[in-house]
Scaffold this active site. Structure first.
Site, PDB file in Angstrom:
ATOM      1  N   GLU A   1      -0.351  -0.637  -9.888  1.00  0.00           N
ATOM      2  CA  GLU A   1       0.105  -1.917  -9.341  1.00  0.00           C
ATOM      3  C   GLU A   1       1.611  -2.105  -9.581  1.00  0.00           C
ATOM      4  OE1 GLU A   1      -1.378  -4.764  -6.832  1.00  0.00           O
ATOM      5  OE2 GLU A   1      -2.371  -3.009  -7.658  1.00  0.00           O
TER       6      GLU A   1
ATOM      7  N   GLU B   1       0.839  -1.210   0.000  1.00  0.00           N
ATOM      8  CA  GLU B   1       0.000   0.000   0.000  1.00  0.00           C
ATOM      9  C   GLU B   1       0.866   1.249   0.000  1.00  0.00           C
ATOM     10  OE1 GLU B   1      -3.058  -0.321  -0.742  1.00  0.00           O
ATOM     11  OE2 GLU B   1      -3.067  -2.502  -0.437  1.00  0.00           O
TER      12      GLU B   1
HETATM   13 ZN    ZN Z   1      -2.469  -3.010  -5.051  1.00  0.00          ZN
END
Ligand code: ZN
Length: 507
Positions: free
Chosen positions: A298, A269
């Protein structure tokens, strides 16, 4: 540019800021709902969020914005391609068209159906009851197809759905990449799983919450996460949310019997949050604030979590402090065994727990099932069986129940079918391309990581990726940063070096 251009641009910015403020106020409500809100708040919160979502949508799709964009567009085209104003107009126009192409009553129907489906899923998954989800998913599939049809001219019916999360990406582009990826991964997984299994049992000793919390925060502070512009809280499912460039928050989930969960969740995160915190402040309250696509997002979470955080050089620096934080739990475990444990590769059922090598196979399975459903090759009633068959074929395991099978991910049970998963694997691929490029510029980055210094890497990423926010699509960003399109080679080379024969792990 003319005074008239500046006046219209100012008007546009004021309107965009209003839409963005409504949207971000809603994000605060959503963050509160998943962190601190008592259960009694549920009904009112649902109502409040629906009102704000409607107002934000109405504000953003106001025809006055469309008229401003139409007038500004020709002048914007005369500006250099990477000019901030030109991009603001171009990106806003793309999002405006996407938002206005779909009738409001269709979106209301889809949102209401999503809420009903999600609610049913929260009960169906623990009860292992896929049957009750079938009629709901059939409706979801129909809505997903109808959504795509608001964008006539697509090549593949999934393209408009993919475009929502990975703008500019198409099935035609992704399918061959995933096919090649699967072809490379299958023998790799077979070779690794034929070795002596790695012992990771010590990761499941008892690790008290506070010490886990403190260690994770200490690491992300050194990564460069700015606590003056963020904070961490606990939630059932970890996430990153941003209310402005000056307030980017993360959450984590702590399991006292699983050291890896919160540790790597926090690093993951943090990677998302560094991206959002690093956006050019001039983009505040416009569609350029925030990351450009789920794949690029990502790529950053997984770069910090895996390439850095599961790397050998990182643990050379941080294993000592971790042992010091957990002397009873890790006192008898040496660094090499710990490194192998946090990189253990195994055939497993749950995507979110999967290792770096098998993870992409979980994603590819979901992506292919989405395409089969949308193309009409697969009926929803046969989805659970198709899931099992594909797991058996691609991963060599099969869930005895649907709870850890077709019911495991929330994505299809609250949103459309299509476009929900490809970003996770595209992120892995792009992370390696970006990192390889950063190493070309700064070959000493691994030495710095071993010294607990992340400034060079963080600054490079901010300079080349973060500060641009949504200015460029993933494809444009790759072109600018690595000088070409998405390519598998750097990622496969990374996996081969880390997990292949003669790697440190294979001893
Ligand atoms: Zn993620």
């Amino acid at each position: 540019m003319s005074d008239e251009f500046d006046r219209m641009l100012g008007d546009l910015r004021t309107r965009l800021a209003e839409a963005s403020d409504l949207q971000n106020a809603n994000e605060v409500l959503a963050w509160d709902q998943t962190t601190y809100m008592p259960p009694g708040g549920v009904p009112a919160r649902g109502r409040q969020m629906a009102v704000l979502a409607r107002l934000a949508h109405e504000t953003f799709t106001d025809p006055a914005i469309g008229r401003l964009l139409d007038k500004l567009a020709p002048q914007a085209e005369a500006l250099p391609y990477d000019d901030d104003n030109a991009n603001l107009i171009r990106v806003t126009r793309r999002e405006y068209m996407r938002a206005t192409q779909v009738p409001a009553d269709f979106m209301a129907e889809a949102t209401a159906h999503g809420a009903e489906t999600y609610d049913a899923w929260t009960r169906a998954r623990p009860a292992n009851d896929f049957a009750t989800m079938i009629p709901l998913l059939e409706k979801t599939l129909e809505l997903s197809r109808r959504y795509a049809d608001f964008f006539p001219g697509y090549d593949h019916i999934a393209d408009p759905l993919i475009d929502r999360s990975d703008g500019g990406m198409t099935v035609a582009e992704i399918r061959p990449i995933f096919a090649a990826l699967r072809q490379a991964l299958t023998p790799m997984v077979e070779a690794i799983c034929a070795r002596e299994p790695v012992d990771d049992s010590f990761l499941h000793r008892h690790y008290p919450t506070q010490a886990q919390w403190d260690f994770g925060l200490d690491v992300i502070r050194q990564f460069g996460y700015d606590f003056n512009r963020g904070r961490q809280d606990q939630s059932a499912h970890p996430f990153t949310t941003s209310f402005s460039i000056g307030d980017v928050r993360i959450t984590t989930r702590i399991d006292e019997e699983n050291l890896a969960e919160a540790l790597f969740g926090t690093l993951h995160e943090c990677g998302h949050a560094l991206y959002e915190q690093g956006v050019n402040p001039a983009f505040e309250a416009t569609p350029l604030a925030g990351g450009t696509s789920s794949g690029v997002h990502e790529s950053q979470s997984r770069l910090w979590e895996n390439i850095v955080g599961r790397g050998r050089r990182f643990w050379r620096r941080y294993y000592g402090p971790l042992q010091a934080a957990f002397p009873e739990q890790l006192g008898d475990v040496d660094e090499e065994d710990f490194y192998r444990a946090v990189n253990k590769v195994q055939r497993s059922l749950i995507r979110t727990d999967a290792d770096e090598v098998t993870y992409n196979l979980h994603v590819i399975i979901r992506f292919e099932l989405e395409l089969d459903l949308l193309e009409g090759k697969l009926a929803v009633a046969d989805l659970a069986e198709a899931w099992r068959a594909r797991y058996a074929e691609y991963l060599g395991v099969s869930s005895p129940d649907d709870r850890d099978g077709v019911l495991q991910d929330v994505h299809w049970y609250g949103d459309f079918i299509g476009g929900g998963f490809q970003g996770y694997a595209l992120g892995n691929i792009m992370a390696s391309q970006f990192y390889a490029r950063a190493l070309e510029d700064h070959p000493d980055i691994p030495d710095q990581i071993e010294a607990g210094e992340f400034d060079t890497l963080h600054t490079w990423l901010r300079e080349h990726i973060y500060r641009h926010g949504s200015k460029f699509t993933a494809g444009e960003l790759l072109e600018r940063v690595v000088g070409g399109p998405m390519k598998l080679e750097p990622y496969l080379a990374y996996l081969q070096e880390k997990f292949g024969p003669f790697s440190h792990i294979d001893q």
